[in-house]
Design an enzyme around this catalytic site. Sequence first.
Site, PDB file in Angstrom:
ATOM      1  CD  GLU A 107      -6.554 -13.295  10.130  1.00 44.79           C
ATOM      2  OE1 GLU A 107      -7.114 -13.232   9.029  1.00 44.79           O
ATOM      3  OE2 GLU A 107      -5.560 -13.995  10.360  1.00 44.79           O
TER       4      GLU A 107
HETATM    5  N1  CAA Z   1     -12.203  -4.812  -0.888  1.00 41.28           N
HETATM    6  C1  CAA Z   1     -11.877  -3.798  -1.736  1.00 41.28           C
HETATM    7  N2  CAA Z   1     -11.945  -2.503  -1.383  1.00 41.28           N
HETATM    8  C2  CAA Z   1     -12.351  -2.205  -0.147  1.00 41.28           C
HETATM    9  C3  CAA Z   1     -12.708  -3.199   0.789  1.00 41.28           C
HETATM   10  C4  CAA Z   1     -12.622  -4.551   0.375  1.00 41.28           C
HETATM   11  N3  CAA Z   1     -12.937  -5.558   1.185  1.00 41.28           N
HETATM   12  N4  CAA Z   1     -13.075  -2.609   1.933  1.00 41.28           N
HETATM   13  C5  CAA Z   1     -12.964  -1.290   1.746  1.00 41.28           C
HETATM   14  N5  CAA Z   1     -12.509  -1.041   0.490  1.00 41.28           N
HETATM   15  C6  CAA Z   1     -12.299   0.254  -0.155  1.00 41.28           C
HETATM   16  C7  CAA Z   1     -13.585   1.058  -0.175  1.00 41.28           C
HETATM   17  O1  CAA Z   1     -14.380   0.739  -1.304  1.00 41.28           O
HETATM   18  C8  CAA Z   1     -13.070   2.479  -0.194  1.00 41.28           C
HETATM   19  O2  CAA Z   1     -12.678   2.808  -1.512  1.00 41.28           O
HETATM   20  P1  CAA Z   1     -13.357   4.053  -2.309  1.00 41.28           P
HETATM   21  O3  CAA Z   1     -13.155   5.247  -1.409  1.00 41.28           O
HETATM   22  O4  CAA Z   1     -12.581   4.116  -3.571  1.00 41.28           O
HETATM   23  O5  CAA Z   1     -14.780   3.689  -2.451  1.00 41.28           O
HETATM   24  C9  CAA Z   1     -11.793   2.400   0.634  1.00 41.28           C
HETATM   25  O6  CAA Z   1     -11.393   1.025   0.615  1.00 41.28           O
HETATM   26  C10 CAA Z   1     -12.008   2.845   2.057  1.00 41.28           C
HETATM   27  O7  CAA Z   1     -13.022   2.031   2.593  1.00 41.28           O
HETATM   28  P2  CAA Z   1     -13.921   2.421   3.839  1.00 41.28           P
HETATM   29  O8  CAA Z   1     -14.385   3.836   3.674  1.00 41.28           O
HETATM   30  O9  CAA Z   1     -14.940   1.364   4.051  1.00 41.28           O
HETATM   31  O10 CAA Z   1     -12.832   2.403   5.012  1.00 41.28           O
HETATM   32  P3  CAA Z   1     -13.005   2.606   6.561  1.00 41.28           P
HETATM   33  O11 CAA Z   1     -11.909   3.494   7.023  1.00 41.28           O
HETATM   34  O12 CAA Z   1     -14.407   2.964   6.902  1.00 41.28           O
HETATM   35  O13 CAA Z   1     -12.631   1.148   7.158  1.00 41.28           O
HETATM   36  C11 CAA Z   1     -13.013  -1.091   7.885  1.00 41.28           C
HETATM   37  C12 CAA Z   1     -13.332   0.029   6.888  1.00 41.28           C
HETATM   38  C13 CAA Z   1     -13.860  -2.252   7.393  1.00 41.28           C
HETATM   39  C14 CAA Z   1     -13.395  -0.742   9.313  1.00 41.28           C
HETATM   40  C15 CAA Z   1     -11.500  -1.443   7.802  1.00 41.28           C
HETATM   41  O14 CAA Z   1     -10.706  -0.400   8.345  1.00 41.28           O
HETATM   42  C16 CAA Z   1     -11.165  -2.732   8.516  1.00 41.28           C
HETATM   43  O15 CAA Z   1     -11.344  -3.821   7.963  1.00 41.28           O
HETATM   44  N6  CAA Z   1     -10.640  -2.651   9.764  1.00 41.28           N
HETATM   45  C17 CAA Z   1     -10.144  -3.828  10.473  1.00 41.28           C
HETATM   46  C18 CAA Z   1      -8.703  -4.042  10.152  1.00 41.28           C
HETATM   47  C19 CAA Z   1      -8.277  -5.458  10.365  1.00 41.28           C
HETATM   48  O16 CAA Z   1      -8.942  -6.415   9.993  1.00 41.28           O
HETATM   49  N7  CAA Z   1      -7.090  -5.628  10.939  1.00 41.28           N
HETATM   50  C20 CAA Z   1      -6.538  -6.935  11.116  1.00 41.28           C
HETATM   51  C21 CAA Z   1      -5.061  -6.868  11.050  1.00 41.28           C
HETATM   52  S1  CAA Z   1      -4.312  -8.370  10.584  1.00 41.28           S
HETATM   53  C22 CAA Z   1      -4.491  -9.447  11.854  1.00 41.28           C
HETATM   54  O17 CAA Z   1      -5.110  -9.242  12.838  1.00 41.28           O
HETATM   55  C23 CAA Z   1      -3.903 -10.775  11.544  1.00 41.28           C
HETATM   56  C24 CAA Z   1      -3.234 -11.522  12.556  1.00 41.28           C
HETATM   57  O18 CAA Z   1      -2.636 -11.051  13.497  1.00 41.28           O
HETATM   58  C25 CAA Z   1      -3.189 -12.976  12.381  1.00 41.28           C
END
Ligand code: CAA
Length: 391
Positions: A375
Amino acid sequence: MMTSLEYNYDLRDEVKAKMKEVEEFCEKNVKQNAIDADAMNVEDGMNLMNPIFDEACKRGYNAFDVPKEYGGLGYTKMESVALLEKMSWYDAGFGITISANGLASGPVTIGGNDEQKKRLYEIILAGGIGAFCLTEENAGCDASNGETTAVKEGDYYIINGTKKFITNGPMASYYCVFAMTDKSKGSKGYTGFFIDKKVDEVEGMSIGHIEDKMGIRNSQVSEVVFENVKVPASAMLGSEGEGFKIAMKTLDVARITCGATALGICQRALDEAVAHAKSRVQFGGPIANNEVIQFKLADMNKATETARQMVKYATRMYMDHVPFSTEAAMAKCAASDASAYVTQEAVQIMGGNGFMHNYPLEKLYRDCKIFQIFEGTNEVQRLVIGRNTVK
Ligand code: CAA
């Protein structure tokens, strides 16, 4: 007398009664079977646990927060978080199977239309459980680097690609899948689809490799493979390009429940350690009388309660509709780090017995590790917290 969990989460009488029912169910069906299944090979473990998941879902444990207007119980997030912590006390694999249903349904509740929500809740209330299909071989932390594609053809999209590490993959009734409708746009080229296995045409969709894991072995994780899978355009969530934001908003909520599941591990490890310290006699008395043990238990208790307050704080913010992304990331980090610390100390208190398969501690020690990874790794959580802190 109220239990500390009832007091902590300020439960209504109806929810206290549900908590009691859940406890009785888990005591009878989950506690020992989860230990037995954990020691089996993947297939045998799944065969033992699947009827228990089915029964739990039949009783509606996958559906506490389905809104009343859709025929659900309409419990608040705080109430469902409390129940999840309790289920996870019995087995975190059981808890994560149930809570991953919240993760899987998030894209529909956040980005879906009324028709999709109605269908989702029908599936869940009928005992169905879902899978959130975002992660791929080259899109883990870097979630927007997906290679799965969805190409529009008339009133359909054709999906191709392989999703990896998908919780509930083998057992799901519905899937929320993220695919690139325009790879050149990066995160803005991602689109979400809600696939109901019963209704949509899912020829070409299959379960790939089923993982054999170090911990939470009762949570089923697999590849989900799409080979020219034709889904109707009506399966799309929101519009083209909105998928990444829908996925991120979903993960914000799921990080709270992920924290709640880790809290179940913390509390179980603490309870096991206390019981052992009171019954284990060395140097003429129970080891619980030794200050060195009491100090360990004090720190374990403090870490658990601190993490619980952070999970509750993020939950409260979510319920009050204020931005909670930072606090959800903090809660997930705090609870998963606490579970790693508390289980380690609990094993230490139990000494040689803590290291043995016939005591529950070594399972908890293995179960907790993934909470610092999935997550969003705790490094990603720090990235989220850090970015928001400097904003
Ligand atoms: N809410 C709304 N919008 C969001 C957001 C949020 N929490 N986070 C990012 N965004 C938006 C940004 O505002 C941006 O939009 P704009 O360009 O319009 O401003 C767009 O999304 C891109 O955002 P970033 O530039 O921040 O994106 P990034 O490529 O730098 O990635 C990151 C950010 C936080 C690293 C993200 O990729 C991330 O969360 N990675 C981890 C993924 C993850 O959690 N995977 C888990 C899979 S599910 C799992 O594991 C479950 C299971 O098995 C039980």
